[in-house]
Design a protein around this motif. Structure first.
Motif, PDB file in Angstrom:
ATOM      1  N   LYS A   1       0.533  -0.968   0.250  1.00  0.00           N
ATOM      2  CA  LYS A   1      -0.223   0.544  -0.390  1.00  0.00           C
ATOM      3  C   LYS A   1       1.072   1.396   0.329  1.00  0.00           C
ATOM      4  CE  LYS A   1      -2.519   3.558   2.330  1.00  0.00           C
ATOM      5  NZ  LYS A   1      -1.676   4.612   2.883  1.00  0.00           N
TER       6      LYS A   1
ATOM      7  N   GLY B   1       8.009   4.504  10.418  1.00  0.00           N
ATOM      8  CA  GLY B   1       7.519   3.389  10.705  1.00  0.00           C
ATOM      9  C   GLY B   1       6.487   3.879  11.834  1.00  0.00           C
TER      10      GLY B   1
ATOM     11  N   TYR C   1       6.417   5.539  15.603  1.00  0.00           N
ATOM     12  CA  TYR C   1       7.369   6.461  17.178  1.00  0.00           C
ATOM     13  C   TYR C   1       6.788   5.786  18.103  1.00  0.00           C
ATOM     14  CZ  TYR C   1      10.815   7.342  13.777  1.00  0.00           C
ATOM     15  OH  TYR C   1      11.865   7.348  12.476  1.00  0.00           O
TER      16      TYR C   1
ATOM     17  N   ARG D   1       6.937  14.136  14.409  1.00  0.00           N
ATOM     18  CA  ARG D   1       6.726  15.384  13.658  1.00  0.00           C
ATOM     19  C   ARG D   1       6.347  16.260  14.949  1.00  0.00           C
ATOM     20  NH1 ARG D   1       8.253  13.480   9.017  1.00  0.00           N
ATOM     21  NH2 ARG D   1       6.756  12.084   7.499  1.00  0.00           N
TER      22      ARG D   1
ATOM     23  N   GLY E   1      -3.260   8.838   8.690  1.00  0.00           N
ATOM     24  CA  GLY E   1      -2.019   8.643   9.839  1.00  0.00           C
ATOM     25  C   GLY E   1      -2.227   7.654  10.234  1.00  0.00           C
TER      26      GLY E   1
ATOM     27  N   SER F   1      -0.335  14.022   7.270  1.00  0.00           N
ATOM     28  CA  SER F   1       0.492  14.770   7.469  1.00  0.00           C
ATOM     29  C   SER F   1      -0.673  15.729   6.445  1.00  0.00           C
ATOM     30  CB  SER F   1       1.496  14.418   5.925  1.00  0.00           C
ATOM     31  OG  SER F   1       0.526  13.249   5.302  1.00  0.00           O
TER      32      SER F   1
ATOM     33  N   SER G   1       4.945   4.902   3.895  1.00  0.00           N
ATOM     34  CA  SER G   1       4.339   6.301   3.927  1.00  0.00           C
ATOM     35  C   SER G   1       5.755   6.871   3.936  1.00  0.00           C
ATOM     36  CB  SER G   1       4.167   5.552   5.283  1.00  0.00           C
ATOM     37  OG  SER G   1       3.338   7.493   6.343  1.00  0.00           O
ATOM     38  N   ASP G   2       5.458   8.660   4.691  1.00  0.00           N
ATOM     39  CA  ASP G   2       6.589   9.434   4.518  1.00  0.00           C
ATOM     40  C   ASP G   2       7.119   9.448   5.912  1.00  0.00           C
ATOM     41  OD1 ASP G   2       4.322  10.080   6.560  1.00  0.00           O
ATOM     42  OD2 ASP G   2       4.781  12.110   5.871  1.00  0.00           O
TER      43      ASP G   2
ATOM     44  N   SER H   1       1.431  10.894   0.902  1.00  0.00           N
ATOM     45  CA  SER H   1       2.391  10.773   1.008  1.00  0.00           C
ATOM     46  C   SER H   1       3.349  10.598   0.265  1.00  0.00           C
ATOM     47  CB  SER H   1       2.561  11.146   2.439  1.00  0.00           C
ATOM     48  OG  SER H   1       2.500   9.652   2.825  1.00  0.00           O
TER      49      SER H   1
ATOM     50  N   MET I   1      -0.152   5.739  20.899  1.00  0.00           N
ATOM     51  CA  MET I   1       1.720   6.321  20.467  1.00  0.00           C
ATOM     52  C   MET I   1       0.775   6.865  19.028  1.00  0.00           C
ATOM     53  SD  MET I   1       3.936   3.175  20.985  1.00  0.00           S
ATOM     54  CE  MET I   1       4.313   2.540  22.212  1.00  0.00           C
ATOM     55  N   ALA I   2      -0.097   6.324  18.261  1.00  0.00           N
ATOM     56  CA  ALA I   2      -0.325   6.863  17.369  1.00  0.00           C
ATOM     57  C   ALA I   2      -1.339   8.366  16.896  1.00  0.00           C
ATOM     58  CB  ALA I   2      -1.383   5.688  16.204  1.00  0.00           C
TER      59      ALA I   2
ATOM     60  N   LYS J   1      -3.122   2.813  10.281  1.00  0.00           N
ATOM     61  CA  LYS J   1      -2.089   1.655  10.225  1.00  0.00           C
ATOM     62  C   LYS J   1      -2.161   1.195  11.197  1.00  0.00           C
ATOM     63  CE  LYS J   1       0.314   5.192   6.684  1.00  0.00           C
ATOM     64  NZ  LYS J   1      -0.638   5.818   7.116  1.00  0.00           N
TER      65      LYS J   1
HETATM   66  P1  ADP Z   1       0.444   7.924   4.300  1.00  0.00           P
HETATM   67  O1  ADP Z   1      -0.254   9.003   3.334  1.00  0.00           O
HETATM   68  O2  ADP Z   1       1.315   7.580   3.939  1.00  0.00           O
HETATM   69  O3  ADP Z   1      -0.714   6.803   4.044  1.00  0.00           O
HETATM   70  P2  ADP Z   1      -0.176   9.553   6.810  1.00  0.00           P
HETATM   71  O4  ADP Z   1       0.325  11.149   6.489  1.00  0.00           O
HETATM   72  O5  ADP Z   1      -1.399   9.426   6.572  1.00  0.00           O
HETATM   73  O6  ADP Z   1       0.704   8.850   5.639  1.00  0.00           O
HETATM   74  O7  ADP Z   1       0.980   8.839   7.878  1.00  0.00           O
HETATM   75  C1  ADP Z   1       1.639   8.975   8.564  1.00  0.00           C
HETATM   76  C2  ADP Z   1       1.944   9.907   9.193  1.00  0.00           C
HETATM   77  O8  ADP Z   1       1.711   9.989  10.480  1.00  0.00           O
HETATM   78  C3  ADP Z   1       3.268  10.957   9.522  1.00  0.00           C
HETATM   79  O9  ADP Z   1       3.936  11.622   8.811  1.00  0.00           O
HETATM   80  C4  ADP Z   1       3.884  11.769  11.349  1.00  0.00           C
HETATM   81  O10 ADP Z   1       2.844  12.542  10.681  1.00  0.00           O
HETATM   82  C5  ADP Z   1       2.015  10.305  11.581  1.00  0.00           C
HETATM   83  N1  ADP Z   1       2.053  10.321  12.512  1.00  0.00           N
HETATM   84  C6  ADP Z   1       1.556  10.918  14.026  1.00  0.00           C
HETATM   85  N2  ADP Z   1       1.854  10.146  14.931  1.00  0.00           N
HETATM   86  C7  ADP Z   1       2.883   9.058  14.329  1.00  0.00           C
HETATM   87  C8  ADP Z   1       4.526   7.870  15.600  1.00  0.00           C
HETATM   88  N3  ADP Z   1       3.459   7.248  16.528  1.00  0.00           N
HETATM   89  N4  ADP Z   1       4.781   7.919  14.908  1.00  0.00           N
HETATM   90  C9  ADP Z   1       4.964   7.505  13.146  1.00  0.00           C
HETATM   91  N5  ADP Z   1       4.264   9.109  13.064  1.00  0.00           N
HETATM   92  C10 ADP Z   1       2.862   8.992  13.520  1.00  0.00           C
END
Ligand code: ADP
Length: 255
Positions: free
Chosen positions: A7, A172, A174, A179, A212, A206, A168-169, A11, A200-201, A216
């Motif tokens: 997938k 993994g 965190y 950010r 976000g 972005s 993703s951007d 971003s 955490m998520a 995931k």
């Molecule tokens: P995509 O378009 O690839 O689906 P998203 O922008 O929807 O990507 O999701 C990735 C973003 O989630 C990261 O760039 C970051 O800003 C945000 N994010 C929020 N919490 C976390 C975390 N704990 N670990 C990693 N990313 C996180």
């Protein structure tokens, strides 16, 4: 044969101004083609249609209305597929488009039908390229999966995948949003998706993404329950796809 669902998010596919990043797409196509040549079945779930539509119409601001967004997704979907088709053709690969909705997964007849169609693709080594049918569904209709992270998890179950890779951007999961917090640490492996992990998520994504990190994690929860592993990794270097398949320790592995 091993089945791998990849997938790629908005971003990963779009540049800073929201337009498609063709060089990046070329590299993704190369990776997937190489995997297929090695004998893997590959399925691509791709976002980026709205970005493609914005590029085509020379719009740089996010669409303001739902109808405008749906129109952009329709315009962009065609152009996105045209790009994939041209690029895959350079590797002698044939693609087919599947635009799905929640109905494909909630209605048994449609589910079985979809599964047969997907298997027909794979039998002939045709690469299914999947997206939500965004021009047709809206949240209000309640037949929308809503984001391609969840879509990729549903597709993984549908075709009985061995591995789901979400690019993703960010490289993994965190322990907190990197950010926002400089001292955030990358988590290498998650065995149990606890409330802590969901915490955490957070909720933010972005600029152009829709899901976000939380979507995931939900995807991870869905696939690991049915024995499918998921890796979240950076799409900045699409070479990560091959590295992950070859079991290099990249991104966050959910088992
Ligand atoms: P995509 O378009 O690839 O689906 P998203 O922008 O929807 O990507 O999701 C990735 C973003 O989630 C990261 O760039 C970051 O800003 C945000 N994010 C929020 N919490 C976390 C975390 N704990 N670990 C990693 N990313 C996180």
């Amino acid at each position: 044969i091993q089945r791998i669902v990849v997938k790629v998010g908005t971003s990963t596919l779009t540049t800073e101004d929201g337009h498609l990043d063709i060089e990046k797409i070329k590299k993704i196509v190369l990776e997937l083609s190489n995997l297929q040549d090695k004998g893997y079945d590959v399925i691509l779930v791709t976002s980026g249609a709205v970005g493609a539509g914005m590029g085509l119409l020379n719009i740089s601001e996010k669409p303001k209305t739902l109808a405008e967004k749906q129109m952009l997704s329709a315009v962009g979907q065609v152009s996105l597929m045209q790009i994939y088709q041209t690029l895959f053709k350079e590797h002698n690969k044939i693609i087919g488009q599947l635009l799905l909705t929640k109905e494909e997964f909630s209605n048994r007849k449609r589910y079985l039908n979809m599964r047969n169609v997907c298997n027909a693709f794979l039998k002939r080594k045709i690469i299914p390229i999947i997206n939500e049918n965004d021009a047709i569904v809206s949240n209000a209709l309640k037949i929308k999966v809503g984001d391609n992270d969840t879509m990729s998890a549903l597709v993984s179950g549908l075709i009985d995948a061995d591995l789901l890779i979400i690019l993703s951007d960010i490289d993994g999961l965190y322990n907190k949003n990197p950010r926002k917090y400089e001292d955030a640490n990358l988590i290498n492996m998650v065995g149990d998706i606890s409330e802590d992990i969901k915490q955490m998520a957070g909720t933010e994504g972005s600029k152009f993404g829709t899901g976000g990190m939380i979507t995931k994690i939900i995807a991870a929860e869905m696939v690991t329950k049915i024995g499918i592993n998921l890796v979240i990794a950076s799409g900045d270097d699409p070479g990560n796809i091959t590295r992950i398949v070859e079991k290099e320790n990249i991104g966050t592995l959910f088992v």
